[in-house]
Enzyme design. Structure first.
Site, PDB file in Angstrom:
ATOM      1  N   GLU A   3       1.014  -1.096  -0.115  1.00  0.00           N
ATOM      2  CA  GLU A   3      -0.076  -0.331  -0.170  1.00  0.00           C
ATOM      3  C   GLU A   3       1.001   1.202  -0.015  1.00  0.00           C
ATOM      4  OE1 GLU A   3      -3.786   1.606   2.733  1.00  0.00           O
ATOM      5  OE2 GLU A   3      -2.002   0.385   3.842  1.00  0.00           O
ATOM      6  N   CYS A  27      -4.917  -3.678   4.539  1.00  0.00           N
ATOM      7  CA  CYS A  27      -4.678  -2.836   5.207  1.00  0.00           C
ATOM      8  C   CYS A  27      -5.852  -3.010   6.922  1.00  0.00           C
ATOM      9  CB  CYS A  27      -3.753  -1.264   4.931  1.00  0.00           C
ATOM     10  SG  CYS A  27      -2.431  -0.647   6.689  1.00  0.00           S
ATOM     11  N   LYS A  48     -10.494   0.145  -0.973  1.00  0.00           N
ATOM     12  CA  LYS A  48      -9.534   0.189   0.076  1.00  0.00           C
ATOM     13  C   LYS A  48     -11.243   0.684   0.994  1.00  0.00           C
ATOM     14  CE  LYS A  48      -6.650   0.880   3.814  1.00  0.00           C
ATOM     15  NZ  LYS A  48      -5.440   1.256   4.261  1.00  0.00           N
TER      16      LYS A  48
END
Length: 532
Positions: free
Chosen positions: A110, A248, A213
């Site tokens: 990321e 994440c 995301k």
């Protein structure tokens, strides 16, 4: 052996009398032929099985990007592209090395292309490109070969690298999508969405998928938008494996991680910028624990940022795991040059639950020498010090706001404990917030070594221990929807083999005669809101 057999049949038809006279020799010869042919068949079967691949070769990169410092005035588009091209040039050098090793799939972290020092939407905007939706196109999308992508150099170069090195490539970049407030009430005032996005290219350069995301970490909403709906993105690659992907902070939430597991996905891609916090949120231990609990292959690529900026989590820790077994991992406090990285390669089983999945084909490249935050973001009840050589103890915590009570239980016996090693057992609740309506809390049961005068919460004085346990069983009354994640930290922050433990729904037990030093053992689970 076929010619011998035909000759023998002919001989038998013409010399029945001879066969009677030498019957024992004849039968012995027949037996020999059966043995030879059986061995030949077994060899053929084995060769056929060996010809069927049971592994694919994957790589992850821990990378420190060239990144602009945080600022108010945005850079020009040219400057942004020059910075991203320098990072992509380093990506390509790493792919060259991976190609020589026969890697079939590679994952970059990321923010690895753009950096993350964006405090305003306008400063991130020059780093964005319009990324197409694969399902909106009848024909395959190949930016490397399509002149319409000439104005999107990042997408084009990623596609070309995947094609040139015959490798599935997953990278993280910025996506911009125009919108209108007249037709979309959620459209930002500047007339476009800005998304943190994973892009996937097959080994021929065709784009397979993109994923926005879902859960933004605190600070990201200053320059990024939440995806309108939670996505569960899957893609099937050229060597036949179906993958799911999330990014994440998503790992702490239900969607998309648990939705992907519910769909039967067994291979997970995880680009991340993960800061470490001892003992609960260490990157590689969380990656291992999630893979362990879910029984999946977990391929995680992290940013490397260990410079001690105020308020920064010190990011390091990448790995490749199969049902919790570490195939290759990295955690290091070494300083990287800008636009440089560490390549990790491992053979990954197609089926993470198969017996051969746990063949040790990788190891730690480096573990230790790491600085990390050691004050856990938890509210504790009591911290019980382990004062006896053996005991059964309980720790409890009630959060009235969430109407949650967590009871944690520990049954233990030390087999070896230096006087300098002090352990405590705690119960607590970690509050997590993705700056949206998806706020959540996690309950944690934790056994951890700490300083002689343990703080509240406990403070670590280092990451070394020689303490071993003759027995250790930890459990908790989590009252959750069934997902309790284990993390176990060994001496020097090492990963421990899951075969040393028995993991049940809400308990973790050390197997008898597992003589391994344990720095910390933890169980944590989502509480409060149910996953839907």
């Amino acid at each position: 052996s076929k010619n011998y057999f035909e000759a023998l049949v002919t001989f038998d038809a013409k010399t029945c009398r001879g066969l009677t006279m030498d019957r024992h020799k004849y039968l012995a010869f027949i037996l020999m032929l059966l043995v030879v042919n059986s061995a030949s068949f077994q060899h053929f079967t084995k060769a056929s099985e060996e010809d069927t691949p049971i592994f694919y070769k994957a790589a992850v990169v821990e990378f420190k990007p060239l990144a602009e410092p945080a600022k108010v005035i945005p850079s020009s588009k040219q400057t942004a592209q020059e910075n991203m091209m320098k990072n992509l040039q380093s990506f390509e050098k790493l792919m060259q090395r991976a190609h020589v090793q026969g890697v079939q799939l590679i994952v970059f972290p990321e923010d690895g292309i753009t950096g993350d020092n964006f405090i305003r939407r306008a400063t991130r905007y020059p780093y964005l490109e319009k990324i197409p939706v694969v399902s909106d196109h009848e024909e395959p999308i190949n930016p490397c070969q399509d002149v319409d992508f000439a104005d999107r150099p990042v997408l084009r170069r990623l596609s070309c690298m995947a094609h040139n090195y015959e490798m599935v490539l997953i990278a993280n970049m910025g996506d911009v999508q125009e919108c209108s407030q007249s037709s979309d009430p959620h459209c930002p005032s500047d007339g476009h969405y800005q998304f943190n996005t994973d892009v996937v290219f097959d080994s021929d350069g065709h784009m397979l998928a993109k994923y926005h995301k879902t859960h933004l970490f605190p600070g990201e909403p200053m320059s990024l938008d939440f995806a309108p709906t939670g996505e569960a993105v899957t893609f099937k690659v050229s060597f036949g494996v179906t993958f799911g992907v999330f990014t994440c902070y998503d790992i702490l939430f239900c969607v998309p991680p648990l939705k992907l597991i519910g769909e039967g996905v067994k291979n997970i891609i995880f680009p991340t910028y993960w800061g470490n916090e001892f003992p609960f949120y260490i990157s590689i231990h969380l990656q291992q624990g999630w893979s362990w609990r879910m029984g999946v292959n977990f391929i995680a690529s992290n940013i490397h940022d260990i410079e001690k900026h105020t308020g920064t989590f010190y990011a390091t820790g990448s790995g490749i795991f199969s049902a919790g077994f570490p195939l290759m991992y990295y955690l290091s406090g070494n300083v990287f040059d800008e636009a440089s990285g560490q390549l990790l390669v491992a053979n990954v089983p197609f089926d993470p639950t198969a017996k051969q999945a746990h063949i040790r084909n990788g190891t730690a490249v480096e573990v230790g020498n790491v600085y990390m935050k050691t004050t856990p973001s938890l509210s504790y009840s009591t911290t019980n010090r382990l004062v006896n050589n053996s005991a059964s103890i309980r720790a409890s915590y009630t959060n009235e706001h969430l109407n949650v009570t967590i009871n944690c239980y520990l049954d233990y016996e030390f087999s070896s404990q230096p006087n300098s090693d002090v352990y405590v057992f705690t119960a607590g609740v970690s509050m997590e917030d993705d700056n949206s309506h998806n706020n959540l809390a996690y309950a944690v049961c934790s056994l951890v070594k700490c300083a002689e005068n343990c703080g509240h919460p406990p403070q670590s004085t280092g990451y070394r221990t020689t303490t071993t346990f003759a027995r250790m069983t930890m459990s908790g009354d989590f009252s959750t929807d069934g997902v309790v994640i284990p993390t176990v930290v060994g001496d020097g922050l090492s990963l421990l083999d899951p075969s040393f433990f028995v993991l049940d729904r809400n308990s973790l037990s050390l197997k008898q005669d597992s003589d391994v030093p344990i720095l910390s053992a933890n169980l944590w689970a989502r509480v409060g809101r149910k996953c839907t």
